[in-house]
Design a protein around this motif. Structure first.
Motif, PDB file in Angstrom:
ATOM      1  N   SER A   4      -4.582 -15.607   5.858  1.00  0.00           N
ATOM      2  CA  SER A   4      -3.756 -16.368   4.943  1.00  0.00           C
ATOM      3  C   SER A   4      -2.747 -17.269   5.626  1.00  0.00           C
ATOM      4  O   SER A   4      -2.486 -18.347   5.157  1.00  0.00           O
ATOM      5  CB  SER A   4      -3.044 -15.435   3.969  1.00  0.00           C
ATOM      6  N   THR A  18      -1.715 -13.345   9.612  1.00  0.00           N
ATOM      7  CA  THR A  18      -1.434 -12.418   8.531  1.00  0.00           C
ATOM      8  C   THR A  18      -2.694 -12.321   7.695  1.00  0.00           C
ATOM      9  O   THR A  18      -3.224 -13.327   7.242  1.00  0.00           O
ATOM     10  CB  THR A  18      -0.251 -12.908   7.680  1.00  0.00           C
ATOM     11  N   VAL A  19      -3.180 -11.104   7.528  1.00  0.00           N
ATOM     12  CA  VAL A  19      -4.407 -10.867   6.776  1.00  0.00           C
ATOM     13  C   VAL A  19      -4.085  -9.976   5.583  1.00  0.00           C
ATOM     14  O   VAL A  19      -3.004  -9.414   5.481  1.00  0.00           O
ATOM     15  CB  VAL A  19      -5.492 -10.213   7.666  1.00  0.00           C
ATOM     16  N   VAL A  20      -5.059  -9.816   4.715  1.00  0.00           N
ATOM     17  CA  VAL A  20      -4.907  -8.950   3.556  1.00  0.00           C
ATOM     18  C   VAL A  20      -5.252  -7.520   3.967  1.00  0.00           C
ATOM     19  O   VAL A  20      -6.315  -7.265   4.538  1.00  0.00           O
ATOM     20  CB  VAL A  20      -5.828  -9.423   2.408  1.00  0.00           C
ATOM     21  N   CYS A  21      -4.357  -6.579   3.675  1.00  0.00           N
ATOM     22  CA  CYS A  21      -4.609  -5.172   3.970  1.00  0.00           C
ATOM     23  C   CYS A  21      -5.785  -4.701   3.119  1.00  0.00           C
ATOM     24  O   CYS A  21      -5.788  -4.893   1.904  1.00  0.00           O
ATOM     25  CB  CYS A  21      -3.366  -4.348   3.660  1.00  0.00           C
ATOM     26  N   GLY A  25      -3.945  -4.492  -0.366  1.00  0.00           N
ATOM     27  CA  GLY A  25      -3.994  -5.911  -0.686  1.00  0.00           C
ATOM     28  C   GLY A  25      -2.753  -6.681  -0.289  1.00  0.00           C
ATOM     29  O   GLY A  25      -2.651  -7.876  -0.545  1.00  0.00           O
ATOM     30  N   GLY A  26      -1.806  -6.018   0.356  1.00  0.00           N
ATOM     31  CA  GLY A  26      -0.586  -6.680   0.814  1.00  0.00           C
ATOM     32  C   GLY A  26      -0.808  -7.420   2.122  1.00  0.00           C
ATOM     33  O   GLY A  26      -1.887  -7.388   2.707  1.00  0.00           O
ATOM     34  N   ASP A  27       0.236  -8.096   2.590  1.00  0.00           N
ATOM     35  CA  ASP A  27       0.162  -8.812   3.860  1.00  0.00           C
ATOM     36  C   ASP A  27       0.195  -7.832   5.027  1.00  0.00           C
ATOM     37  O   ASP A  27       0.920  -6.842   5.002  1.00  0.00           O
ATOM     38  CB  ASP A  27       1.334  -9.779   4.009  1.00  0.00           C
ATOM     39  N   SER A  28      -0.601  -8.119   6.042  1.00  0.00           N
ATOM     40  CA  SER A  28      -0.648  -7.300   7.243  1.00  0.00           C
ATOM     41  C   SER A  28      -0.748  -8.223   8.453  1.00  0.00           C
ATOM     42  O   SER A  28      -1.588  -9.110   8.491  1.00  0.00           O
ATOM     43  CB  SER A  28      -1.868  -6.375   7.195  1.00  0.00           C
ATOM     44  N   CYS A  40      -1.641  -2.471   6.833  1.00  0.00           N
ATOM     45  CA  CYS A  40      -0.235  -2.857   6.920  1.00  0.00           C
ATOM     46  C   CYS A  40       0.650  -1.687   7.333  1.00  0.00           C
ATOM     47  O   CYS A  40       1.759  -1.898   7.816  1.00  0.00           O
ATOM     48  CB  CYS A  40       0.237  -3.437   5.585  1.00  0.00           C
TER      49      CYS A  40
END
Length: 77
Positions: A4, A18-21, A25-28, A40
């Protein structure tokens, strides 16, 4: 894996993504600084491990008939 955005890594190793956990579904942050990557947090990593251990993730397959003693009779000659 969905990417993202990027930001600078605090240790000077370049840009971190930063990817989707996969669990929440949060930022990781996907970098060596995040020891739980691609998750994350430790919580999300443990939830995923528990799902594998309880066989929540499995490939769909046809079960052999209950009366087939040695497997699938379609494969016998």
């Amino acid at each position: 894996m969905a990417f993202s955005k990027t930001h600078n890594e605090p240790s000077g190793q370049g840009a971190a993504r930063t990817v989707v956990c996969p669990t929440c579904g949060g930022d990781s942050v996907y970098s060596p600084a995040n020891r739980y990557r691609p998750f994350c947090s430790e919580r999300c990593k443990q939830i995923d491990l528990g799902a594998w251990a309880s066989e929540d993730f499995r490939m769909p397959a046809e079960a052999p008939p209950a009366d087939a003693q040695y497997g699938d009779p379609r494969l016998e000659h």
